[in-house]
Design a protein around this motif. Structure first.
Motif, PDB file in Angstrom:
ATOM      1  N   ILE A  26      -0.367  -1.819  10.570  1.00 62.33           N
ATOM      2  CA  ILE A  26      -0.422  -1.345   9.159  1.00 62.33           C
ATOM      3  C   ILE A  26       0.725  -2.408   8.703  1.00 62.33           C
ATOM      4  O   ILE A  26       2.007  -2.589   9.304  1.00 62.33           O
ATOM      5  CB  ILE A  26       0.310  -0.075   8.963  1.00 62.33           C
ATOM      6  CG1 ILE A  26      -0.739   0.959   9.394  1.00 62.33           C
ATOM      7  CG2 ILE A  26       0.649   0.392   7.439  1.00 62.33           C
ATOM      8  CD1 ILE A  26      -0.044   2.145   9.499  1.00 62.33           C
ATOM      9  N   GLU A  27       0.540  -3.255   7.536  1.00 61.39           N
ATOM     10  CA  GLU A  27       1.389  -4.126   7.092  1.00 61.39           C
ATOM     11  C   GLU A  27       1.556  -3.701   5.529  1.00 61.39           C
ATOM     12  O   GLU A  27       0.883  -2.871   4.888  1.00 61.39           O
ATOM     13  CB  GLU A  27       0.687  -5.491   7.133  1.00 61.39           C
ATOM     14  CG  GLU A  27       0.736  -5.992   8.660  1.00 61.39           C
ATOM     15  CD  GLU A  27       0.019  -7.461   8.799  1.00 61.39           C
ATOM     16  OE1 GLU A  27      -0.200  -8.078   7.657  1.00 61.39           O
ATOM     17  OE2 GLU A  27       0.066  -7.875  10.031  1.00 61.39           O
ATOM     18  N   GLU A  28       2.456  -4.706   4.921  1.00 60.93           N
ATOM     19  CA  GLU A  28       2.882  -4.059   3.547  1.00 60.93           C
ATOM     20  C   GLU A  28       1.590  -4.293   2.552  1.00 60.93           C
ATOM     21  O   GLU A  28       1.509  -3.402   1.735  1.00 60.93           O
ATOM     22  CB  GLU A  28       4.013  -5.092   2.992  1.00 60.93           C
ATOM     23  CG  GLU A  28       4.238  -4.678   1.596  1.00 60.93           C
ATOM     24  CD  GLU A  28       5.455  -5.574   1.391  1.00 60.93           C
ATOM     25  OE1 GLU A  28       5.780  -6.014  -0.088  1.00 60.93           O
ATOM     26  OE2 GLU A  28       6.197  -6.249   1.923  1.00 60.93           O
ATOM     27  N   ASN A  29       0.735  -5.293   2.868  1.00 56.94           N
ATOM     28  CA  ASN A  29      -0.376  -5.495   1.966  1.00 56.94           C
ATOM     29  C   ASN A  29      -1.720  -5.215   2.631  1.00 56.94           C
ATOM     30  O   ASN A  29      -2.787  -6.006   2.145  1.00 56.94           O
ATOM     31  CB  ASN A  29      -0.165  -6.843   1.144  1.00 56.94           C
ATOM     32  CG  ASN A  29       0.777  -6.840   0.259  1.00 56.94           C
ATOM     33  OD1 ASN A  29       0.878  -5.901  -0.423  1.00 56.94           O
ATOM     34  ND2 ASN A  29       1.785  -7.868   0.147  1.00 56.94           N
ATOM     35  N   GLY A  30      -1.785  -4.568   3.870  1.00 61.60           N
ATOM     36  CA  GLY A  30      -2.959  -4.769   4.665  1.00 61.60           C
ATOM     37  C   GLY A  30      -2.965  -3.718   5.923  1.00 61.60           C
ATOM     38  O   GLY A  30      -2.022  -3.207   6.158  1.00 61.60           O
ATOM     39  N   LEU A  31      -4.378  -3.474   6.279  1.00 62.52           N
ATOM     40  CA  LEU A  31      -4.155  -2.753   7.475  1.00 62.52           C
ATOM     41  C   LEU A  31      -5.147  -3.335   8.200  1.00 62.52           C
ATOM     42  O   LEU A  31      -6.352  -3.797   7.881  1.00 62.52           O
ATOM     43  CB  LEU A  31      -4.960  -1.408   6.965  1.00 62.52           C
ATOM     44  CG  LEU A  31      -5.306  -0.264   8.107  1.00 62.52           C
ATOM     45  CD1 LEU A  31      -3.899   0.218   8.461  1.00 62.52           C
ATOM     46  CD2 LEU A  31      -6.167   1.077   7.053  1.00 62.52           C
ATOM     47  N   TRP A  32      -5.038  -3.668   9.625  1.00 58.93           N
ATOM     48  CA  TRP A  32      -5.785  -4.278  10.579  1.00 58.93           C
ATOM     49  C   TRP A  32      -6.400  -3.097  11.567  1.00 58.93           C
ATOM     50  O   TRP A  32      -5.597  -2.467  11.853  1.00 58.93           O
ATOM     51  CB  TRP A  32      -5.017  -5.463  11.356  1.00 58.93           C
ATOM     52  CG  TRP A  32      -4.500  -6.368  10.069  1.00 58.93           C
ATOM     53  CD1 TRP A  32      -3.331  -6.472   9.301  1.00 58.93           C
ATOM     54  CD2 TRP A  32      -5.245  -7.670   9.963  1.00 58.93           C
ATOM     55  NE1 TRP A  32      -3.264  -7.602   8.870  1.00 58.93           N
ATOM     56  CE2 TRP A  32      -4.521  -8.437   9.129  1.00 58.93           C
ATOM     57  CE3 TRP A  32      -6.507  -8.183  10.326  1.00 58.93           C
ATOM     58  CZ2 TRP A  32      -4.648  -9.372   8.506  1.00 58.93           C
ATOM     59  CZ3 TRP A  32      -6.860  -9.592   9.820  1.00 58.93           C
ATOM     60  CH2 TRP A  32      -5.878 -10.119   8.839  1.00 58.93           C
ATOM     61  N   ILE A  33      -7.511  -3.742  11.936  1.00 59.40           N
ATOM     62  CA  ILE A  33      -8.069  -2.616  12.892  1.00 59.40           C
ATOM     63  C   ILE A  33      -8.271  -3.558  14.139  1.00 59.40           C
ATOM     64  O   ILE A  33      -9.151  -4.511  13.973  1.00 59.40           O
ATOM     65  CB  ILE A  33      -9.109  -1.900  12.476  1.00 59.40           C
ATOM     66  CG1 ILE A  33      -9.758  -1.020  13.473  1.00 59.40           C
ATOM     67  CG2 ILE A  33     -10.392  -2.452  11.762  1.00 59.40           C
ATOM     68  CD1 ILE A  33     -11.102   0.121  13.128  1.00 59.40           C
ATOM     69  N   MET A  60       0.781  -1.245  -0.113  1.00 51.97           N
ATOM     70  CA  MET A  60      -0.017   0.038   0.009  1.00 51.97           C
ATOM     71  C   MET A  60       0.785   1.494   0.012  1.00 51.97           C
ATOM     72  O   MET A  60       1.785   1.317   0.599  1.00 51.97           O
ATOM     73  CB  MET A  60      -0.899  -0.013   1.103  1.00 51.97           C
ATOM     74  CG  MET A  60      -1.933  -1.081   1.189  1.00 51.97           C
ATOM     75  SD  MET A  60      -3.001  -1.026   2.810  1.00 51.97           S
ATOM     76  CE  MET A  60      -3.955   0.459   2.595  1.00 51.97           C
ATOM     77  N   LYS A  61       0.411   2.327  -0.774  1.00 48.44           N
ATOM     78  CA  LYS A  61       1.205   3.713  -0.865  1.00 48.44           C
ATOM     79  C   LYS A  61       0.986   4.100   0.563  1.00 48.44           C
ATOM     80  O   LYS A  61      -0.243   4.306   1.048  1.00 48.44           O
ATOM     81  CB  LYS A  61       0.897   4.305  -1.896  1.00 48.44           C
ATOM     82  CG  LYS A  61       0.969   3.764  -3.375  1.00 48.44           C
ATOM     83  CD  LYS A  61       0.329   4.487  -4.383  1.00 48.44           C
ATOM     84  CE  LYS A  61       0.273   3.891  -5.690  1.00 48.44           C
ATOM     85  NZ  LYS A  61      -0.474   4.694  -6.712  1.00 48.44           N
ATOM     86  N   ARG A  62       2.231   4.806   1.100  1.00 54.36           N
ATOM     87  CA  ARG A  62       1.904   5.593   2.278  1.00 54.36           C
ATOM     88  C   ARG A  62       0.732   6.714   2.327  1.00 54.36           C
ATOM     89  O   ARG A  62       0.001   6.752   2.974  1.00 54.36           O
ATOM     90  CB  ARG A  62       3.417   6.312   2.281  1.00 54.36           C
ATOM     91  CG  ARG A  62       3.579   7.056   3.722  1.00 54.36           C
ATOM     92  CD  ARG A  62       4.929   7.705   3.886  1.00 54.36           C
ATOM     93  NE  ARG A  62       4.870   8.282   5.222  1.00 54.36           N
ATOM     94  CZ  ARG A  62       4.546   9.149   5.861  1.00 54.36           C
ATOM     95  NH1 ARG A  62       3.614   9.727   5.515  1.00 54.36           N
ATOM     96  NH2 ARG A  62       4.995   9.617   7.024  1.00 54.36           N
TER      97      ARG A  62
END
Length: 84
Positions: free
Chosen positions: A29-36, A1-3
């Motif tokens: 925040i991970e390279e290919n994802g975002l966890w909540i 994901m782009k910053r």
């Protein structure tokens, strides 16, 4: 994901309504994802003893996250995992 995309998505996600504006969520925040995740340190034990409002707030944040991710051209996948 782009910053810049991550920043936009997070900015939109935290605009979600939450009980007493407690914003009871954490992000990973991970390279290919975002966890909540729920932030239980922000639970409102007196007015929300069973965490119902906390999880409603989480749902609002997740929906904002989905819309923002789609606006940036990402496909959002919803996955509930029970934590320990």
């Amino acid at each position: 994901m782009k910053r810049n995309d991550v920043l936009f998505i997070l900015e939109q996600t935290v605009k979600a309504p939450s009980g007493h504006n407690s914003q009871p969520w954490l992000f990973q925040i991970e390279e290919n994802g975002l966890w909540i995740y729920p932030d239980m340190s922000k639970r409102l034990s007196v007015v929300d003893a069973d965490n119902r409002e906390l999880f409603i707030s989480m749902g609002c944040a997740v929906e904002n996250l989905f819309w923002a991710a789609m606006k940036c051209g990402y496909r959002a996948i919803f996955d509930i995992r029970e934590g320990g």
